[in-house]
Enzyme design. Structure first.
Site, mmCIF file in Angstrom:
data_model
loop_
_atom_site.group_PDB
_atom_site.id
_atom_site.type_symbol
_atom_site.label_atom_id
_atom_site.label_comp_id
_atom_site.label_asym_id
_atom_site.label_seq_id
_atom_site.Cartn_x
_atom_site.Cartn_y
_atom_site.Cartn_z
ATOM 1 N N GLN A 144 0.860 -1.190 0.000
ATOM 2 C CA GLN A 144 0.000 0.000 0.000
ATOM 3 C C GLN A 144 0.895 1.238 0.000
ATOM 4 O O GLN A 144 2.016 1.214 0.509
ATOM 5 C CB GLN A 144 -0.904 0.012 1.244
ATOM 6 N N HIS A 197 -2.656 -4.985 8.038
ATOM 7 C CA HIS A 197 -1.678 -3.898 7.858
ATOM 8 C C HIS A 197 -1.530 -3.171 9.188
ATOM 9 O O HIS A 197 -1.794 -1.980 9.304
ATOM 10 C CB HIS A 197 -2.105 -2.953 6.735
ATOM 11 N N ASN A 221 0.652 -11.764 6.523
ATOM 12 C CA ASN A 221 1.217 -10.701 5.698
ATOM 13 C C ASN A 221 0.799 -9.353 6.278
ATOM 14 O O ASN A 221 -0.387 -9.103 6.498
ATOM 15 C CB ASN A 221 0.740 -10.826 4.242
ATOM 16 N N ARG A 229 6.614 -14.135 23.914
ATOM 17 C CA ARG A 229 6.209 -13.209 24.982
ATOM 18 C C ARG A 229 5.229 -12.155 24.488
ATOM 19 O O ARG A 229 4.701 -11.380 25.279
ATOM 20 C CB ARG A 229 7.436 -12.523 25.603
ATOM 21 N N HIS A 253 3.140 -16.216 -0.345
ATOM 22 C CA HIS A 253 2.809 -15.291 0.744
ATOM 23 C C HIS A 253 2.959 -15.936 2.116
ATOM 24 O O HIS A 253 3.140 -15.234 3.105
ATOM 25 C CB HIS A 253 1.390 -14.738 0.566
ATOM 26 N N ASP A 276 -6.281 -12.017 -3.190
ATOM 27 C CA ASP A 276 -5.587 -10.722 -3.116
ATOM 28 C C ASP A 276 -4.886 -10.429 -4.448
ATOM 29 O O ASP A 276 -3.803 -9.847 -4.485
ATOM 30 C CB ASP A 276 -4.584 -10.696 -1.950
ATOM 31 N N ALA A 310 3.618 -7.690 -3.711
ATOM 32 C CA ALA A 310 2.619 -6.690 -4.128
ATOM 33 C C ALA A 310 1.397 -7.405 -4.658
ATOM 34 O O ALA A 310 1.179 -7.499 -5.856
ATOM 35 C CB ALA A 310 3.224 -5.775 -5.186
HETATM 36 ZN ZN LIG Z 1 -2.897 -5.997 1.963
HETATM 37 ZN ZN LIG Z 2 -5.044 -6.527 -0.912
#
Ligand SMILES: [Zn+2]
Ligand SMILES: [Zn+2]
Length: 388
Positions: A144, A197, A221, A229, A253, A276, A310
């Site tokens: 992103q 993310h 991802n 811990r 991935h 994705d 990507a």
């Molecule tokens: Zn993503």
């Molecule tokens: Zn995505």
């Protein structure tokens, strides 16, 4: 052919697998499902003992076949949606990227315009939007664009939701960011908030679940790793039964063993197969754009110049094939991770997501290698590989 029969297939249903049976399709819907041989007078299509599954529902896909939802192109969405039938996908969430408000809004408005005229017989149906960002962590942007990361607010989500004519069904967000929990608390009844993310801790993830988050975006991802811990997003995703999770099962991935661990933890009702995918899916190697960033596609990998993954060029049927290999589980147990779980999460399971009398005739017929032989969309047959 408004009424016909798919016969001699292995039919996967919510109540079990019919080893040899037939499905009568009438007026776009599934009219009956029966074991044994069809004896009536309707036109028949011989499935030759192959596997009959519900059409796949991909809840996280940016594009493919040269197109991307962020292009805000009507013809682009049409071409993408038509092309998806070849991988058995019959419904999907058009997925946006972290970009300027203006570009996201244009993409949303285009999706809504396209939805009004989309062809339910010759193309996968866009059943909503997955807004991936811009409400993510600047520390886990993945592919992103960090320049457009912003803090979430109720007002901003509502602004996007108006542009999208209330078609935003899933938002990927970072729960630790300022404003995230307030937005989540206010809006989680209408939208599936998906943790991704993010640099959230184990506790922050579980707090977000208590406030209404239900899902984890592409587990492994762009999330916090498991540490003994500080178990992070992965630990919380594995343990918290209120969370479902999606995975990109392309063998790139995530390691196959990591996929298997996630599947063992979540089981077949809380695991969603996604692609994705980005625009290079179904296209030759080369350079492509993803949300304004240059992506180099080689073999089965798509990466930014920095080396960051990507998106993928995965197809749903290939993902299912990989998942069977990585988990060692059967199609009988795994089919629902491509369709029914998604339909339930999106609240469209009365019409879609399984082979059941009265539901839409959205069907994928695959062989043992999970090659798509044919896809039936709203009752219309599209043959791909041969023979049927
Ligand atoms: Zn993503
Ligand atoms: Zn995505």
């Amino acid at each position: 052919m408004s009424e016909y029969v798919i016969e001699n297939g292995r039919i996967y249903t919510e109540t079990g697998t019919i080893k040899q049976g037939y499905i009568v399709i009438k007026n776009d819907k599934i009219d009956s499902i029966e074991p044994g041989e069809y004896q009536g007078d309707l036109t028949t299509i011989d499935a030759r003992g192959q596997h009959i599954l519900p059409g796949f529902i991909d809840i996280h896909m940016h594009g493919g076949y040269g197109e991307d939802a962020m292009d805000a192109s009507h013809d682009g969405l049409k071409h993408l949606s038509e092309s998806l039938l070849s991988e058995g996908t019959t419904s999907y969430l058009a997925t946006t990227m972290t970009q300027s408000d203006e570009n996201i809004t244009k993409a949303l408005e285009n999706i809504v315009d396209y939805q009004k005229v989309q062809d339910q017989y010759n193309a996968a149906t866009i059943v909503g939007v997955h807004l991936e960002g811009p409400f993510i962590s600047e520390h886990k942007v993945g592919a992103q664009n960090p320049a457009y990361v912003q803090r979430p607010s109720i007002a901003k989500v509502e602004q996007f939701q108006v542009a999208a004519n209330h078609q935003i069904k899933v938002i990927t967000f970072a729960p630790e960011v300022e404003g995230a929990n307030d937005t989540l608390k206010a809006l989680h009844k209408d939208i599936q908030f998906s943790i991704g993310h993010t640099v959230a801790t184990f506790d922050e993830v579980n707090d977000a679940v208590a406030h209404g988050a239900k899902h984890v975006t592409h587990l492994y991802n762009a999330g916090t790793s498991f540490e003994h811990r500080e178990p992070g997003v992965f630990g919380a995703a594995w343990l918290n039964d209120q969370l479902s999770t999606e995975l990109i099962v392309d063998g790139i991935h995530s390691h196959p063993a990591a996929v298997k661990i996630a599947y063992k933890q979540k089981g077949n009702e809380r695991f969603f197969l996604i692609t994705d995918a980005m625009r290079a899916k179904g296209m030759p190697d080369g350079e492509y754009d993803l949300g304004g960033q240059n992506v180099i596609v080689k073999g089965s990998e798509a990466r930014l110049a920095s080396g960051a993954l990507a998106g993928s060029i995965l197809k749903m049927n290939k993902g299912l094939k990989n998942l069977i290999a990585f988990t060692g589980d059967t199609l009988e147990n795994l089919w629902r991770v491509t369709s029914l779980n998604q339909a339930i999460a999106l609240n469209i399971d009365k019409q879609k997501g399984s082979l059941k009398v009265g539901k839409d005739a959205d069907i994928a017929i695959v062989n043992d290698d999970i090659d798509v032989l044919a896809t039936i969309k709203s009752g219309k047959l599209h043959k791909f590989k041969i023979v049927l």
